[in-house]
Design an enzyme around this catalytic site. Structure first.
Site, PDB file in Angstrom:
ATOM      1  NE  ARG A 121      37.850  39.948  35.573  1.00  0.00           N
ATOM      2  CZ  ARG A 121      38.803  39.477  36.372  1.00  0.00           C
ATOM      3  NH1 ARG A 121      39.184  38.210  36.254  1.00  0.00           N
ATOM      4  NH2 ARG A 121      39.370  40.244  37.260  1.00  0.00           N
TER       5      ARG A 121
ATOM      6  CG  ASP B  28      46.977  39.154  38.628  1.00  0.00           C
ATOM      7  OD1 ASP B  28      47.225  38.657  37.521  1.00  0.00           O
ATOM      8  OD2 ASP B  28      45.817  39.252  39.093  1.00  0.00           O
TER       9      ASP B  28
HETATM   10  C1  SPV Z   1      42.040  35.843  39.266  1.00  0.00           C
HETATM   11  O1  SPV Z   1      41.774  34.884  39.988  1.00  0.00           O
HETATM   12  O2  SPV Z   1      43.162  36.066  38.819  1.00  0.00           O
HETATM   13  C2  SPV Z   1      40.984  36.777  38.908  1.00  0.00           C
HETATM   14  C3  SPV Z   1      39.881  36.958  39.812  1.00  0.00           C
HETATM   15  O3  SPV Z   1      41.084  37.425  37.903  1.00  0.00           O
HETATM   16  S1  SPV Z   1      40.240  38.288  40.815  1.00  0.00           S
HETATM   17  O4  SPV Z   1      41.623  38.189  41.274  1.00  0.00           O
HETATM   18  O5  SPV Z   1      39.261  38.132  41.863  1.00  0.00           O
HETATM   19  O6  SPV Z   1      40.032  39.516  40.078  1.00  0.00           O
HETATM   20 MG    MG Z   2      42.918  37.370  37.093  1.00  0.00          MG
END
Ligand code: SPV
Ligand code: MG
Length: 295
Positions: free
Chosen positions: A159, A58
């Site tokens: 956010r 991510d």
């Molecule tokens: C996602 O779902 O990618 C988010 C939320 O950004 S979190 O992973 O909880 O930060």
């Molecule tokens: Mg995210």
């Protein structure tokens, strides 16, 4: 309204309604369809889940066009609005403009951007070392997105990552105020604590200046009524389909490998007919009767 603008209108309605609304994470066509069939009125296209289903981190390792291509499959198979987790907007204000333009073309109802730096890092990985964007720069990104959207209902949610990055509620409120003034349609306030104390403190200080969205991944044991009573507008169940899928796939893969047989898994997995149904096989059979030459 054509079909596209009505999805944006539906998302706007969810954000502005006095009811507490819910989005479920989806990360591809079939999970989007499953979310809709379960009854959800909207979908969170999670950056974490989209990355994970590609098998990458991510950290913006998947390109934004790869994300948008997946969103198209998700939008095609559903009738409910999709809110993209657009990370930092994949660049500066100019990249944000192009993103909004492409999302509208693909029938996506809105985008949420976070005040971190590209390439982003997931909020639950080493959060306190994560630098935040300059407020002015982030406001420019919000303004640029709002100015270029063609459908007035397209939603841009800002956010606030201040609490994630170790700042106090004051800083989160200051940032949320600036983002709201810049045109954000709602504020997503994020926390990695196991209790919702700082989220509730934020809401108290925020005084309902704009709708508040939360993702209670870490404070999941909090009863939903607490959020409802606090006046939260929308709750995002942010990663629960990818996590369900991973656990189910791991169990089946291990079992089939170990047994060298399908016998024990067959009754624990979806039947083939269920896959065909989710793909819309019946519609194609009906279309063949209507459009194909008779044999
Ligand atoms: C996602 O779902 O990618 C988010 C939320 O950004 S979190 O992973 O909880 O930060
Ligand atoms: Mg995210």
């Amino acid at each position: 309204f054509d079909g596209r603008s009505s999805k944006a209108a539906q998302l706007r309605q969810m954000i502005t309604s006095p009811e507490l609304e819910f989005l479920l994470e989806a990360h591809n066509g079939i999970s989007a369809r499953i979310a809709e069939e379960a009854g959800f009125k909207g979908i969170w296209a999670s950056g974490l889940a989209l990355s994970a289903q590609f098998g990458v981190r991510d950290n913006n390792e998947a390109s934004w066009t790869q994300v948008v291509d997946m969103l198209e499959f998700m939008a095609d198979i559903t009738h409910i609005p999709i809110l993209l987790d657009g990370d930092t907007g994949y660049g500066n204000f100019n990249n944000m403009r192009r993103l909004v333009h492409k999302l509208e073309q693909r029938g996506i109802a809105g985008v949420c951007i976070e005040d971190k730096l590209f390439p982003k890092t997931n909020s639950f990985i080493g959060g306190e070392r994560q630098p935040l964007a300059e407020i002015d720069e982030f406001c420019g990104k919000i303004k640029a997105g709002k100015d270029c959207q063609r459908d007035e209902d397209f939603c841009i949610i800002a956010r606030v990552e201040a609490l994630i990055a170790g700042w106090e509620v004051d800083e989160a409120v200051r940032r949320a105020g600036a983002y709201h003034e810049a045109g954000a349609d709602a504020i997503l306030i994020h926390s990695k604590r196991s209790q919702p104390d700082e989220i509730l403190a934020f809401i108290d200080r925020w005084e309902n200046r704009a709708p508040v969205v939360i993702a209670p991944t870490k404070y999941y044991s909090t009863p939903t009524d607490v959020f409802r009573r606090a006046g939260v507008s929308m709750v995002i169940w942010a990663n629960h389909q990818i996590r369900s899928a991973v656990q189910a796939m791991q169990a089946s893969a291990r079992r089939i490998y170990r047994d060298q047989s399908l016998l024990e898994v067959e009754d624990t997995i979806a039947p083939m007919d269920e896959i065909f149904r989710l793909q819309g096989a019946e519609e194609l059979r009906a279309a063949e009767r209507r459009y194909s030459k008779s044999p």
